[in-house]
Design a protein around this motif. Structure first.
Motif, PDB file in Angstrom:
ATOM      1  N   PHE B  39      39.381  35.141  18.045  1.00 18.50           N
ATOM      2  CA  PHE B  39      38.500  36.294  17.911  1.00 18.50           C
ATOM      3  C   PHE B  39      39.256  37.530  17.438  1.00 18.50           C
ATOM      4  O   PHE B  39      38.647  38.568  17.203  1.00 18.50           O
ATOM      5  N   VAL B  85      51.503  34.434  25.232  1.00 18.59           N
ATOM      6  CA  VAL B  85      50.235  34.820  25.861  1.00 18.59           C
ATOM      7  C   VAL B  85      49.203  33.696  25.826  1.00 18.59           C
ATOM      8  O   VAL B  85      48.760  33.205  26.868  1.00 18.59           O
ATOM      9  N   PHE B  98      37.982  33.575  24.938  1.00 17.33           N
ATOM     10  CA  PHE B  98      37.293  34.568  24.108  1.00 17.33           C
ATOM     11  C   PHE B  98      37.621  35.974  24.583  1.00 17.33           C
ATOM     12  O   PHE B  98      37.968  36.845  23.785  1.00 17.33           O
ATOM     13  N   LEU B  99      37.539  36.186  25.891  1.00 14.42           N
ATOM     14  CA  LEU B  99      37.769  37.535  26.410  1.00 14.42           C
ATOM     15  C   LEU B  99      39.207  37.982  26.157  1.00 14.42           C
ATOM     16  O   LEU B  99      39.454  39.120  25.760  1.00 14.42           O
ATOM     17  N   LEU B 100      40.154  37.066  26.366  1.00 15.98           N
ATOM     18  CA  LEU B 100      41.546  37.432  26.151  1.00 15.98           C
ATOM     19  C   LEU B 100      41.755  37.869  24.703  1.00 15.98           C
ATOM     20  O   LEU B 100      42.348  38.912  24.431  1.00 15.98           O
ATOM     21  N   ALA B 102      39.490  38.830  22.570  1.00 18.58           N
ATOM     22  CA  ALA B 102      38.741  40.055  22.300  1.00 18.58           C
ATOM     23  C   ALA B 102      39.525  41.265  22.804  1.00 18.58           C
ATOM     24  O   ALA B 102      39.590  42.304  22.140  1.00 18.58           O
ATOM     25  N   ALA B 103      40.143  41.116  23.980  1.00 12.38           N
ATOM     26  CA  ALA B 103      40.922  42.221  24.543  1.00 12.38           C
ATOM     27  C   ALA B 103      42.128  42.527  23.656  1.00 12.38           C
ATOM     28  O   ALA B 103      42.445  43.688  23.387  1.00 12.38           O
ATOM     29  N   ILE B 104      42.806  41.468  23.202  1.00  9.62           N
ATOM     30  CA  ILE B 104      43.950  41.661  22.305  1.00  9.62           C
ATOM     31  C   ILE B 104      43.474  42.347  21.024  1.00  9.62           C
ATOM     32  O   ILE B 104      44.128  43.253  20.501  1.00  9.62           O
ATOM     33  N   ILE B 106      40.895  44.336  20.649  1.00  7.55           N
ATOM     34  CA  ILE B 106      40.615  45.758  20.914  1.00  7.55           C
ATOM     35  C   ILE B 106      41.911  46.547  20.934  1.00  7.55           C
ATOM     36  O   ILE B 106      42.023  47.631  20.337  1.00  7.55           O
ATOM     37  N   ALA B 107      42.934  45.973  21.580  1.00  7.32           N
ATOM     38  CA  ALA B 107      44.216  46.669  21.655  1.00  7.32           C
ATOM     39  C   ALA B 107      44.798  46.843  20.249  1.00  7.32           C
ATOM     40  O   ALA B 107      45.351  47.903  19.932  1.00  7.32           O
ATOM     41  N   SER B 110      42.937  49.489  18.261  1.00 11.54           N
ATOM     42  CA  SER B 110      43.242  50.812  18.787  1.00 11.54           C
ATOM     43  C   SER B 110      44.628  51.249  18.344  1.00 11.54           C
ATOM     44  O   SER B 110      44.847  52.419  18.015  1.00 11.54           O
TER      45      SER B 110
END
Lengths: 241, 290, 349
Positions: B39, B85, B98-100, B102-104, B106-107, B110
């Motif tokens: 993702f 990771v 998916f969440l991991l 997605a979080a990466i 977003i980071a 940013s």
């Protein structure tokens, strides 16, 4: 009276390989009917056709005076047939009691009533002391018992048991035999079982059918079947009994 | 609508589609082997674009020439990401992976935003406005070069998987995880290499796309979705499928833009995605999902 | 089984006390804190509400949706359109929004289940529908398109308490979303302890076995998709009237869909209180980061050239990744065990 379960000429192929060809048999109400045969003989495929997991390529399944050929599994359950899976399929995140309650909700509208009925089924299968464990933490023999309890909780007229004795110790096998005999005597349950443990098959079955390479090669009283020359050469290897 | 417009849209679509295909190849390689849906794909692509932008500004390097450098950079990044990771969530459910990612993602977006700001930035090349005329067709130089570069990189990758020992070992892993372990392949390392190679491929695609599009951080989610569409239409895990899907989507979007309306072209892609998911979820060239 | 047992039967005395304390605190909150914190709390409760809707689908029925912004957006746009253009009060508009969202949930569920699209592929199907709708709304002139749809706001309505038209003060919205979040919690709890909940959990763990026990798997999956979609649409109505403006990108964008999965996943998928807890951890965490960065900038520790916009999501992404790596089952089950808030199975009736 017509038999409770009548299977006529069912056949199933997978990618051209015949798993079951033209098998017919009938089971009377309150009968215990054993199905034996070597691995790959098509026993579980036959169960899956009765239980609705596979639709037969040909043939018919009659149950309780109705044609249930090609019904979905849940509709087969509605018709009154419970089943267990050879490879146990517990609801891993649910407790043992909750597992059986899912089955009992088929027979009871209220959750509270279903939980009580489920507890009864567990006691019957001698799993009562494990009711609050998560199903994923059970030993294999206990998971097999859980399979039976869950199917039983749906309140079936007939139950299909797929190798529920596999992996049990001889004393546990004998307990299971007694339990199944009680179910037939007290609840009037009809039982069709696939089994490799011959002492259980011999002790329980009224009649036995032998499958080999997807075909029926013998059917009759257990004592007679195990002496059948075709069965001896193809399956029991001549020296088993 | 005249034939000329349509023909030009068709050619532009095919050329752009090859670049889409290269980008999607990176997603497909990673999914085909590691069974992880990346993702953070579009974010990696955007990082590749920014890397090429920086090299252009500092060294005046043409983005096409920075492909090897940026690919190497993203290879290292992908290798570390997998081995440090993602490896640790391999056993978790789909939604946790998916969440991991997605979080990466977003980071990473940013991070780009902090460093580069939100405004689109591009490279100014002296051949940016040149074009070749072939009969009725007018072909942008940048688009043609981009397509050629994409095909070269994709060909290199396909050759790697076909002929190189490591490439064949990775394919063995994809076909049979247990079997690969049994014959003594270091699956963990091969997975890290795969993620690295997939990322390198995405990085190369990023350099090439910079010829056609100005970069800004918020491009990322759109490119993630685009790569999904391409890969699903072509077939998850199929390398040729990714290229084919890229060209199909490139053409479909270019045609939709001239025939219907430019802003509706993505809707067209999503509609195509829905149809393929329903009728042939394994994609055009993919194996049936299990 | 009594309603009390079904809703609260699992909690220990300590758990009941904690819940009661929590509710009292939430009710008293607006009079205790600044209006800024009350607004943050409103957003927290909004995400907690949506998290529960989403969790019903994944955690309880085992269906991963990454397109839930679709249902939120349908609720938001339907009610806002009816109110802004036709003057229909949101109390009626919510019915329209929920009806359309339930129909959309049914359609996606029907396609997904009938064509046997599982796992990640189902997730992509939900994304595709959400994105498709976003672009369609971009082009829908009657919904304002990319220029946005605005609700009429008057100075007077900012201080009122008009529940019928959802025009009123921030406190009104706070209490409204608090009531909705608690109602959602009760609804989920009620469903989960009933027949539907047993069937959902059975299907999540093993659909084939559930079907063999007489569960109509397709039907119960459809219920999950439809109820979840309907709840999300209610959240959408709140969103529309709280913010008073709607833009397709902000409402239907994939960032929104991802945002609303974060609280339940961080809190604990499949738990009922997890989504609420997750929201209470994440949103303040984000606010804290923003405040921290601004403080650093005013104190001169970091330069003005750093774009503050990116700092909060950067730390946020890192924090979420850390939670996934360190507490993959979510934070709430871990806390619950530590504090002994829930009875072990053997003590439940």
């Amino acid at each position: 009276m017509a038999p409770l379960l009548q299977v006529e000429g069912v056949a199933k192929s997978f990618r051209g390989l015949r798993a079951v060809s033209d098998v017919s048999f009938a089971v009377e109400a309150k009968e215990i009917f054993g199905i034996i045969g070597p691995n790959g003989a098509g026993k579980t495929t036959l169960f899956n056709m009765i239980a609705g997991a596979f639709r037969p390529d040909r043939g018919q399944v009659q149950f309780d005076g109705r044609d249930i050929t090609g019904f979905r599994p849940d509709k087969v359950c509605d018709a009154g047939i419970g089943r267990t899976f050879q490879i146990v399929q517990p609801f891993a995140e649910l407790t043992v009691l909750e597992n059986v309650t899912v089955g009992a909700l088929h027979a009871h509208r209220e959750v509270a009533a279903a939980r009580l009925a489920a507890a009864d089924c567990l006691d019957l299968l001698e799993l009562g002391h494990r009711r609050h464990m998560h199903a994923s933490n059970l030993t294999l023999p206990d998971r097999k018992r859980l399979e039976v309890a869950r199917a039983l909780a749906t309140g079936p007229k007939l139950i299909l048991l797929d190798e529920v004795m596999a992996g049990l110790r001889p004393t546990e096998t004998d307990r299971m035999v007694v339990i199944l005999q009680r179910l037939r005597a007290e609840a009037g349950l009809t039982i069709v079982l696939i089994e490799h443990v011959m002492r259980a098959v011999m002790a329980l079955s009224d009649r036995v059918m032998v499958l080999h390479h997807g075909e029926k090669i013998a059917e009759g009283k257990p004592e007679a079947v195990v002496r059948d020359p075709a069965v001896l050469t193809s399956y029991l290897g001549g020296a088993a009994v | 609508m005249d034939v000329e417009t349509l023909a030009n849209a068709l050619v532009a679509g095919i050329l752009t589609g090859m670049v889409y295909g290269l980008s999607a190849l990176g997603l497909s390689v990673i999914f085909g082997v590691i069974r992880i849906v990346n993702f953070a794909h579009g974010e990696l692509l955007v990082i590749g674009m920014f890397a090429a932008l920086v090299l252009f500004r500092w060294l005046g390097l043409d983005p096409l020439l920075s492909v090897p450098l940026v690919a190497a950079l993203l290879f290292v990044f992908g290798y570390l990401l997998q081995s440090l990771v993602i490896r640790r969530v391999a056993h978790l459910a789909d939604h946790m992976q998916f969440l991991l990612l997605a979080a990466i993602a977003i980071a990473m977006v940013s991070g780009c935003l902090i460093v580069f700001g939100p405004d689109p930035q591009g490279v100014q090349l002296d051949y940016a406005l040149d074009s070749f005329a072939v009969g009725l067709l007018v072909i942008d130089k940048t688009r043609l070069y981009a397509a050629i570069a994409a095909v070269l990189v994709a060909g290199l990758l396909l050759a790697f998987f076909k002929y190189a020992t490591v490439g064949r070992a990775i394919r063995a892993c994809a076909d049979n995880y247990l079997g690969a372990q049994v014959v003594g392949l270091n699956v963990g390392r091969l997975y890290a290499l795969t993620f690295g190679i997939g990322s390198a491929c995405i990085g190369a695609a990023g350099c090439i796309i910079l010829l056609l599009v100005d970069v800004h951080p918020y491009l990322a989610p759109g490119y993630t979705l685009l790569a999904f569409i391409v890969v699903i239409i072509g077939g998850m895990g199929s390398l040729f499928g990714a290229l084919l899907g890229g060209v199909l989507i490139g053409v479909a979007e270019a045609m939709a833009a001239v025939v219907i309306q430019p802003s509706l072209k993505t809707a067209f892609s999503f509609a195509l995605l829905i149809v393929v998911l329903l009728l042939r979820p394994q994609g055009l060239l993919g194996k049936a999902p299990h | 089984m009594s309603l009390y047992t079904r809703l609260l039967g699992d909690l220990t005395g300590r758990g009941l006390a904690a819940l009661a304390g929590f509710v009292v605190l939430l009710v008293a909150l607006p009079s205790l804190v600044s209006s800024y914190i009350a607004t943050v709390a409103t957003i927290v409760l909004y995400l907690a509400f949506l998290g529960q809707a989403w969790n019903l689908m994944l955690g309880i029925a085992g269906l991963l949706s990454i397109g839930h912004a679709l249902f939120v957006g349908i609720g938001a746009y339907a009610s806002a359109y009816l109110f802004a253009i036709h003057g229909v009060p949101p109390l009626l508009g919510v019915l329209a929004g929920v009806a359309i969202a339930v129909a959309a949930g049914a359609l996606i569920g029907y396609l997904g289940f009938r064509f046997a699209i599982g796992g990640v592929y189902f997730a992509l199907l939900t994304i595709a529908f959400a994105e498709f709708t976003r672009i369609m709304v971009d082009h829908a002139k009657f919904l304002g398109g990319t220029e946005g749809l605005f609700l009429p706001v008057s100075a007077a309505s900012r201080h009122g308490f008009d529940l019928l038209n959802l025009r009123g003060s921030p406190e009104m919205f706070y209490y409204l979303i608090l009531a909705l979040a608690l109602a959602a919690l009760a609804l989920c709890r009620w469903l989960l302890t009933g027949r539907t909940g047993y069937y959902w959990r059975a299907i999540r763990d093993n659909p084939a076995a559930a079907q063999a026990l007489g569960v109509d798997v397709f039907r119960y999956r459809m219920y999950a998709a439809m109820i979840s979609a309907g709840m999300a649409a209610v959240g959408g109505v709140f969103y529309a009237f709280f913010y008073n403006n709607l833009f397709p990108e902000q409402v239907f964008g994939i960032e929104r869909s991802i945002e609303l999965t974060l609280a339940p996943i961080v809190g604990g998928v499949g738990t009922l209180f997890g989504p609420i807890f997750g929201a209470f951890v994440l949103t303040p965490l984000g606010e804290l980061f923003t405040a921290g960065v601004e403080w650093l900038q005013t104190s001169g520790a970091i330069g003005r050239h750093v774009k503050v916009d990116g700092v909060k999501p950067l730390f946020w992404g890192i924090a979420v990744a850390a939670i996934v790596l360190l507490r993959p089952r979510g934070i709430w089950p871990w806390i619950c065990d530590r504090l002994g808030l829930v009875k072990p199975p053997s003590e439940r009736s």
